[in-house]
Design a protein around this motif. Structure first.
Motif, PDB file in Angstrom:
ATOM      1  N   ILE A 141       0.825  -1.205   0.000  1.00 52.25           N
ATOM      2  CA  ILE A 141       0.000   0.000   0.000  1.00 52.25           C
ATOM      3  C   ILE A 141       0.863   1.261   0.000  1.00 52.25           C
ATOM      4  O   ILE A 141       0.520   2.253  -0.651  1.00 52.25           O
ATOM      5  CB  ILE A 141      -0.938  -0.001   1.221  1.00 52.25           C
ATOM      6  N   ARG A 142       1.992   1.238   0.710  1.00 53.24           N
ATOM      7  CA  ARG A 142       2.833   2.432   0.816  1.00 53.24           C
ATOM      8  C   ARG A 142       3.923   2.426  -0.264  1.00 53.24           C
ATOM      9  O   ARG A 142       3.770   3.006  -1.324  1.00 53.24           O
ATOM     10  CB  ARG A 142       3.448   2.500   2.211  1.00 53.24           C
ATOM     11  N   TYR A 143       5.005   1.778  -0.025  1.00 58.09           N
ATOM     12  CA  TYR A 143       6.117   1.686  -0.978  1.00 58.09           C
ATOM     13  C   TYR A 143       7.086   0.631  -0.472  1.00 58.09           C
ATOM     14  O   TYR A 143       7.070   0.237   0.702  1.00 58.09           O
ATOM     15  CB  TYR A 143       6.846   3.038  -1.128  1.00 58.09           C
ATOM     16  N   GLY A 144       7.926   0.154  -1.370  1.00 62.06           N
ATOM     17  CA  GLY A 144       8.964  -0.798  -0.994  1.00 62.06           C
ATOM     18  C   GLY A 144      10.310  -0.282  -1.441  1.00 62.06           C
ATOM     19  O   GLY A 144      10.459   0.890  -1.823  1.00 62.06           O
ATOM     20  N   PRO A 164       1.079   0.744  -6.115  1.00 64.93           N
ATOM     21  CA  PRO A 164       0.029   1.278  -6.993  1.00 64.93           C
ATOM     22  C   PRO A 164      -0.674   2.495  -6.399  1.00 64.93           C
ATOM     23  O   PRO A 164      -1.040   3.412  -7.127  1.00 64.93           O
ATOM     24  CB  PRO A 164      -0.932   0.087  -7.134  1.00 64.93           C
ATOM     25  N   VAL A 165      -0.857   2.496  -5.082  1.00 64.10           N
ATOM     26  CA  VAL A 165      -1.511   3.639  -4.434  1.00 64.10           C
ATOM     27  C   VAL A 165      -0.634   4.882  -4.546  1.00 64.10           C
ATOM     28  O   VAL A 165      -1.116   5.984  -4.849  1.00 64.10           O
ATOM     29  CB  VAL A 165      -1.829   3.323  -2.960  1.00 64.10           C
ATOM     30  N   MET A 166       0.672   4.739  -4.329  1.00 61.42           N
ATOM     31  CA  MET A 166       1.581   5.877  -4.443  1.00 61.42           C
ATOM     32  C   MET A 166       1.590   6.425  -5.872  1.00 61.42           C
ATOM     33  O   MET A 166       1.571   7.643  -6.085  1.00 61.42           O
ATOM     34  CB  MET A 166       2.997   5.481  -4.022  1.00 61.42           C
ATOM     35  N   ARG A 167       1.610   5.532  -6.840  1.00 61.39           N
ATOM     36  CA  ARG A 167       1.569   5.980  -8.237  1.00 61.39           C
ATOM     37  C   ARG A 167       0.297   6.753  -8.530  1.00 61.39           C
ATOM     38  O   ARG A 167       0.307   7.793  -9.195  1.00 61.39           O
ATOM     39  CB  ARG A 167       1.671   4.778  -9.172  1.00 61.39           C
ATOM     40  N   LYS A 198      -4.294  13.043   2.480  1.00 59.39           N
ATOM     41  CA  LYS A 198      -3.917  12.979   1.060  1.00 59.39           C
ATOM     42  C   LYS A 198      -2.407  13.099   0.872  1.00 59.39           C
ATOM     43  O   LYS A 198      -1.917  13.686  -0.083  1.00 59.39           O
ATOM     44  CB  LYS A 198      -4.633  14.070   0.251  1.00 59.39           C
ATOM     45  N   THR A 199      -1.666  12.527   1.823  1.00 56.88           N
ATOM     46  CA  THR A 199      -0.211  12.490   1.735  1.00 56.88           C
ATOM     47  C   THR A 199       0.279  11.108   2.130  1.00 56.88           C
ATOM     48  O   THR A 199      -0.401  10.370   2.854  1.00 56.88           O
ATOM     49  CB  THR A 199       0.451  13.518   2.668  1.00 56.88           C
ATOM     50  N   LEU A 200       1.454  10.757   1.663  1.00 56.93           N
ATOM     51  CA  LEU A 200       2.101   9.504   2.035  1.00 56.93           C
ATOM     52  C   LEU A 200       3.529   9.828   2.466  1.00 56.93           C
ATOM     53  O   LEU A 200       4.400  10.075   1.627  1.00 56.93           O
ATOM     54  CB  LEU A 200       2.100   8.528   0.850  1.00 56.93           C
ATOM     55  N   GLU A 207      10.761  13.023   3.170  1.00 53.89           N
ATOM     56  CA  GLU A 207       9.908  13.601   2.135  1.00 53.89           C
ATOM     57  C   GLU A 207       8.514  13.000   2.241  1.00 53.89           C
ATOM     58  O   GLU A 207       8.232  12.174   3.109  1.00 53.89           O
ATOM     59  CB  GLU A 207      10.506  13.342   0.747  1.00 53.89           C
ATOM     60  N   GLU A 208       7.646  13.413   1.340  1.00 50.74           N
ATOM     61  CA  GLU A 208       6.304  12.847   1.279  1.00 50.74           C
ATOM     62  C   GLU A 208       5.792  12.947  -0.150  1.00 50.74           C
ATOM     63  O   GLU A 208       6.273  13.766  -0.950  1.00 50.74           O
ATOM     64  CB  GLU A 208       5.353  13.586   2.216  1.00 50.74           C
ATOM     65  N   VAL A 209       4.836  12.100  -0.462  1.00 49.06           N
ATOM     66  CA  VAL A 209       4.116  12.200  -1.727  1.00 49.06           C
ATOM     67  C   VAL A 209       2.774  12.840  -1.430  1.00 49.06           C
ATOM     68  O   VAL A 209       2.034  12.370  -0.558  1.00 49.06           O
ATOM     69  CB  VAL A 209       3.904  10.815  -2.370  1.00 49.06           C
ATOM     70  N   GLN A 210       2.471  13.910  -2.112  1.00 46.39           N
ATOM     71  CA  GLN A 210       1.176  14.561  -1.964  1.00 46.39           C
ATOM     72  C   GLN A 210       0.292  14.183  -3.143  1.00 46.39           C
ATOM     73  O   GLN A 210       0.722  14.231  -4.296  1.00 46.39           O
ATOM     74  CB  GLN A 210       1.337  16.072  -1.907  1.00 46.39           C
ATOM     75  N   ALA A 211      -0.924  13.800  -2.839  1.00 42.16           N
ATOM     76  CA  ALA A 211      -1.858  13.432  -3.894  1.00 42.16           C
ATOM     77  C   ALA A 211      -2.225  14.651  -4.726  1.00 42.16           C
ATOM     78  O   ALA A 211      -2.500  15.725  -4.180  1.00 42.16           O
ATOM     79  CB  ALA A 211      -3.112  12.816  -3.292  1.00 42.16           C
ATOM     80  N   VAL A 212      -2.209  14.487  -6.038  1.00 42.54           N
ATOM     81  CA  VAL A 212      -2.625  15.569  -6.922  1.00 42.54           C
ATOM     82  C   VAL A 212      -4.090  15.381  -7.272  1.00 42.54           C
ATOM     83  O   VAL A 212      -4.673  14.311  -7.071  1.00 42.54           O
ATOM     84  CB  VAL A 212      -1.761  15.605  -8.201  1.00 42.54           C
ATOM     85  N   ARG A 213      -4.701  16.419  -7.778  1.00 44.02           N
ATOM     86  CA  ARG A 213      -6.123  16.358  -8.118  1.00 44.02           C
ATOM     87  C   ARG A 213      -6.380  15.238  -9.118  1.00 44.02           C
ATOM     88  O   ARG A 213      -5.621  15.043 -10.061  1.00 44.02           O
ATOM     89  CB  ARG A 213      -6.576  17.695  -8.686  1.00 44.02           C
ATOM     90  N   GLY A 214      -7.448  14.531  -8.896  1.00 47.64           N
ATOM     91  CA  GLY A 214      -7.785  13.376  -9.719  1.00 47.64           C
ATOM     92  C   GLY A 214      -7.583  12.074  -8.986  1.00 47.64           C
ATOM     93  O   GLY A 214      -8.142  11.047  -9.375  1.00 47.64           O
TER      94      GLY A 214
END
Length: 383
Positions: A141-144, A164-167, A198-200, A207-214
């Motif tokens: 769910i997160r990353y490897g 897949p969720v991060m992508r 809406k962040t990982l 760092e973090e991944v922020q979800a973009v619109r969509g």
């Protein structure tokens, strides 16, 4: 301080018909965006309604894709889901908001099917998928990490393997989590921050991944099978739950089974469904009566077996029967072709379910007009 970061970029799939010599064209079960590429393209061409950010179609067009219809130029959009329109409208509307969608229902109510087609219509890609099992780890769910890179150079962007969720978060796409309640509870809760903030976070990189619109997420779940892990109240609040019911009427269930079997049969070069319409109706009748615990006319109460006897299982029984008819019969679906499949679907518990099945055969099937051939076939495989 955390900063926004995208995972290693991966080229998104394009929504177009696959040439005959491509892997997509040769696939036993093409992804929805490939199998129905022509319909999706036709809808996009006629879709003049507002579209949410990064959606391939408007919410109206997505609902039309699932429920079917006819476009102004005469293009027929085949139904992917046969059921209440409002259910589909609520599901599509949910994806247009910032709330995730949970498709809930007993096994065999087309949760995965609807999930796939929603993702295909919204994002043009239904493959950003996490399959839930008892062994699903947080990394899914997160990353490897690419451990060769990790050992050689330490934590870095190059060593990060996005889930897949991060992508989906980075690309503004729709992610799917199948069988959410089969995932261990502590792993399920990994989604809480993703769905609420809406962040990982990636603590190893600061760092973090922020979800973009969509970005949004569709999960499926049921509470009938063994091995189910209840969702925490915190996670359940992050979802808008839509319950997919079993088909309301025999006619609707027969239509669903016939349509899906026809699609599967064409890919396997099996006989056409019209030649077996009577047997399809008979399989659906048996499943509904045993599932409901009463005969269609309401006169006889029945014991129900331990299995769910879902529409999906009826599709499997009929498809297996068509294969028998094609390879060991005259190509026409008959009672003998579906009898063994029905027995296997009904009798899950060899002791208790066999008693239920034998009682149903002797008290209902034996006395029903026009079912003598079915009774004989079932008796033969039940012996």
């Amino acid at each position: 301080m955390s900063v926004s970061v995208e995972p290693t970029p991966v080229e998104p799939r394009q929504n177009h018909s696959a040439p005959a010599n491509t892997p997509e064209a040769q696939a036993l079960r093409p992804h929805a965006e490939h199998a129905f590429a022509a319909e999706l393209a036709a809808l996009a061409a006629h879709d003049d309604r507002p579209r949410p950010a990064r959606w391939k179609l408007s919410p109206w067009a997505v609902a039309t894709y699932l429920l079917g219809g006819t476009l102004p130029d005469g293009t027929v959009i085949t139904p992917k889901y046969v059921g209440p329109r409002r259910i589909v409208e609520v599901a599509v509307t949910t994806l247009a908001t910032d709330r995730a969608l949970l498709l809930l229902g007993v096994p065999g109510t087309a949760k995965t099917w609807v999930s796939e087609h929603l993702a295909a219509a919204v994002s043009g890609d239904s493959t950003l998928l996490v399959q839930g099992t008892a062994g699903t780890p947080e990394e899914a769910i997160r990353y490897g990490w690419n451990y060769a890179q990790l050992l050689a150079h330490g934590p870095s962007r190059a060593a990060l393997v996005p889930s897949p969720v991060m992508r989906a978060m980075a690309e503004g796409m729709t992610a799917r989590v199948e069988e959410l309640t089969r995932i261990p509870a502590d792993v399920q809760d990994t989604l809480i921050t993703i769905l609420s903030e809406k962040t990982l976070p990636i603590p190893e990189l600061g760092e973090e991944v922020q979800a973009v619109r969509g970005f949004n997420l569709i999960a499926t779940a049921n509470d009938r099978d063994r091995g189910v892990n209840d969702l925490s109240s915190a996670l359940r609040r992050r979802f808008n739950t839509v319950v997919l019911p079993l088909p309301e009427s025999p006619e609707a269930e027969v239509e669903i089974v016939a349509r899906r079997v026809d699609q599967i049969g064409r890919s396997l070069d099996l006989p056409g469904v019209p030649d077996g319409a009577d047997e399809i109706r008979r399989v659906v009748t048996v499943f509904r009566e045993l599932r409901d615990g009463v005969t269609t006319d309401g006169r006889t109460k029945l014991k129900s077996p331990s299995g769910t006897l879902s529409t999906a299982e009826a599709i499997s029984v009929v498809t297996g029967g068509l294969a028998l008819a094609a390879h060991f019969g005259d190509g026409v679906l008959r009672a003998g072709d579906v009898a063994a499949g029905i027995l296997g679907a009904v009798v899950r518990d060899p002791a208790a379910d066999r008693v239920v099945w034998q009682e149903y055969l002797e008290t209902v099937v034996r006395e029903r007009d026009g079912w003598k051939d079915f009774y004989r076939s079932c008796r033969e495989v039940s012996a």
